[in-house]
Enzyme design. Sequence first.
Site, PDB file in Angstrom:
ATOM      1  N   GLU A 164       0.807  -1.201  -0.162  1.00 38.10           N
ATOM      2  CA  GLU A 164       0.031   0.011   0.001  1.00 38.10           C
ATOM      3  C   GLU A 164       0.832   1.264   0.179  1.00 38.10           C
ATOM      4  OE1 GLU A 164      -2.278  -2.843   2.668  1.00 38.10           O
ATOM      5  OE2 GLU A 164      -0.115  -2.439   1.931  1.00 38.10           O
TER       6      GLU A 164
ATOM      7  N   CYS B  19      -2.177  -2.464   7.553  1.00 41.76           N
ATOM      8  CA  CYS B  19      -1.820  -2.272   8.813  1.00 41.76           C
ATOM      9  C   CYS B  19      -2.194  -1.057   9.254  1.00 41.76           C
ATOM     10  CB  CYS B  19      -0.312  -2.790   8.883  1.00 41.76           C
ATOM     11  SG  CYS B  19       0.753  -1.688   8.142  1.00 41.76           S
TER      12      CYS B  19
ATOM     13  N   CYS C 115      -0.151   1.417   7.017  1.00 45.17           N
ATOM     14  CA  CYS C 115      -0.814   1.665   5.661  1.00 45.17           C
ATOM     15  C   CYS C 115      -2.046   2.199   5.761  1.00 45.17           C
ATOM     16  CB  CYS C 115      -0.854   0.236   4.984  1.00 45.17           C
ATOM     17  SG  CYS C 115       0.764  -0.557   4.581  1.00 45.17           S
TER      18      CYS C 115
END
Length: 147
Positions: A56, A84, A87
């Site tokens: 990402e 996560c 990201c």
Amino acid sequence: MLTSAYMNPEYFMRLALAEAKKGDAPYGAVIVKDNEVMALAHNTVKRDNDPSAHAEINVIRSLTAKLKNPSLEGYSIYTTGEPCPMCATACVWSSVSEIIYGASIQDLITVHQSQINISCEEVIAKSFRNIKITKGFLKNECLELFK
């Protein structure tokens, strides 16, 4: 603009799945706007010796550099794994309008992927952005990457 009837959410996620297979870890990301693929990327953490080089982050960096604009308002990101916290925050900072992901952080924990157990929804809820989230899209195909 390259658009056609076959370019739909499943098509975009399948591109992310194909991209994931190129990376250090099986994560792939595709950014789309107006039914057009704008950028693709995969995880390059080991290759680049960069713990932030998640799919990402890489796709956001690539596209914002190409656009010479840090804002991705109106863009959607397709990713094989739930973003996560790092990201998800990058999606907030770049003003992405939509996140579509396959395997959730909980799914990834069950296949022994080390993750921080904070959902992207939790990160976004603490932000001042209204990002649409679609979860579990082609989840089984995304989880297959980790087997």
